[in-house]
Design an enzyme around this catalytic site. Sequence first.
Site, PDB file in Angstrom:
ATOM      1  N   HIS A   1       0.868  -1.139  -0.088  1.00 12.37           N
ATOM      2  CA  HIS A   1      -0.082  -0.089  -0.224  1.00 12.37           C
ATOM      3  C   HIS A   1       0.831   1.251   0.006  1.00 12.37           C
ATOM      4  O   HIS A   1       0.455   2.219  -0.630  1.00 12.37           O
ATOM      5  CB  HIS A   1      -0.662  -0.003   1.349  1.00 12.37           C
ATOM      6  CG  HIS A   1      -1.911  -0.907   1.300  1.00 12.37           C
ATOM      7  ND1 HIS A   1      -2.118  -1.747   2.578  1.00 12.37           N
ATOM      8  CD2 HIS A   1      -2.752  -1.383   0.574  1.00 12.37           C
ATOM      9  CE1 HIS A   1      -3.190  -2.526   2.206  1.00 12.37           C
ATOM     10  NE2 HIS A   1      -3.614  -2.503   1.051  1.00 12.37           N
TER      11      HIS A   1
ATOM     12  N   LYS B   1     -16.258  -7.353   5.111  1.00 13.61           N
ATOM     13  CA  LYS B   1     -15.344  -8.201   5.624  1.00 13.61           C
ATOM     14  C   LYS B   1     -15.386  -7.969   7.193  1.00 13.61           C
ATOM     15  O   LYS B   1     -15.627  -6.970   7.611  1.00 13.61           O
ATOM     16  CB  LYS B   1     -13.982  -7.860   5.232  1.00 13.61           C
ATOM     17  CG  LYS B   1     -13.833  -7.977   3.734  1.00 13.61           C
ATOM     18  CD  LYS B   1     -12.426  -7.666   3.206  1.00 13.61           C
ATOM     19  CE  LYS B   1     -12.222  -7.905   1.538  1.00 13.61           C
ATOM     20  NZ  LYS B   1     -11.241  -7.179   0.877  1.00 13.61           N
TER      21      LYS B   1
HETATM   22  O1  PNS Z   1      -8.987  -3.209   0.189  1.00 13.93           O
HETATM   23  P1  PNS Z   1     -10.138  -3.922  -0.440  1.00 13.93           P
HETATM   24  O2  PNS Z   1     -10.841  -4.772   0.610  1.00 13.93           O
HETATM   25  O3  PNS Z   1      -9.922  -4.447  -1.785  1.00 13.93           O
HETATM   26  O4  PNS Z   1     -11.122  -2.618  -0.777  1.00 13.93           O
HETATM   27  C1  PNS Z   1     -12.144  -2.701  -1.423  1.00 13.93           C
HETATM   28  C2  PNS Z   1     -13.110  -1.849  -1.637  1.00 13.93           C
HETATM   29  C3  PNS Z   1     -13.473  -1.145  -0.144  1.00 13.93           C
HETATM   30  C4  PNS Z   1     -12.506  -0.533  -2.270  1.00 13.93           C
HETATM   31  C5  PNS Z   1     -14.550  -1.861  -2.213  1.00 13.93           C
HETATM   32  O5  PNS Z   1     -15.095  -3.126  -1.426  1.00 13.93           O
HETATM   33  C6  PNS Z   1     -15.507  -0.898  -2.408  1.00 13.93           C
HETATM   34  O6  PNS Z   1     -15.343   0.190  -3.238  1.00 13.93           O
HETATM   35  N1  PNS Z   1     -16.548  -1.029  -1.526  1.00 13.93           N
HETATM   36  C7  PNS Z   1     -17.330   0.292  -1.407  1.00 13.93           C
HETATM   37  C8  PNS Z   1     -18.882  -0.525  -1.850  1.00 13.93           C
HETATM   38  C9  PNS Z   1     -18.986  -0.062  -3.354  1.00 13.93           C
HETATM   39  O7  PNS Z   1     -19.063   1.101  -3.908  1.00 13.93           O
HETATM   40  N2  PNS Z   1     -19.232  -0.970  -4.052  1.00 13.93           N
HETATM   41  C10 PNS Z   1     -19.372  -1.106  -5.337  1.00 13.93           C
HETATM   42  C11 PNS Z   1     -18.172  -1.346  -6.045  1.00 13.93           C
HETATM   43  S1  PNS Z   1     -18.251  -2.178  -7.456  1.00 13.93           S
END
Ligand code: PNS
Length: 171
Positions: free
Chosen positions: A22, A46
């Site tokens: 990161h 999660k």
């Molecule tokens: O570090 P991660 O767990 O891979 O991050 C994933 C994250 C949080 C970026 C993704 O799950 C997300 O954007 N969640 C917010 C909900 C949302 O907008 N969902 C639609 C996206 S297609």
Amino acid sequence: MTENTIRIGIYPGSFDPLTYGHLNIIERAAKLFDRLVISIAVNNTKTPLFTPEERAAQIRHVIGGDSRIEVDYFSGLLVEYARRKGACAILRGLRAVSDFDYEFQMAHMNHKIGPEIETVFMMTGEDHFYVSSRLVKEVASLGGDVTGLVPDNVFVDLCKKYAALQKGVQK
Ligand code: PNS
């Protein structure tokens, strides 16, 4: 676009915990945007090891006092949040081919609901392409050494967290 437009990038993720992978993305992305917002996802599906506040503290400790980088939280739709922050782009790190399918779907879905916000992918640095928060937690939880994979403060937090969880199990 006016000449004075400030380019704000959002770097969203679970950051549970922050890894050197990161950090590599954050350092490089900070050069691409006028402002970078590291956005910690809360209330996603999660079950995190660290609370959002613990994760924010870990990130703030590492990035220090760089006023161009903000650490924030978000819940709900990422695109809606990005709009509220005035961001022009969502930044995601790509490690191996295995990341691609999920990231590809997410980028397209986000484009569908927020076409004005671009998704920008950066390849994670070659020293870190195998590092994930999930594997770091797995190794640390089993007593393995994760030095060099996470910043020192995160390493200390992981040791404390698993020691506390271990104590809880033994009670
Ligand atoms: O570090 P991660 O767990 O891979 O991050 C994933 C994250 C949080 C970026 C993704 O799950 C997300 O954007 N969640 C917010 C909900 C949302 O907008 N969902 C639609 C996206 S297609």
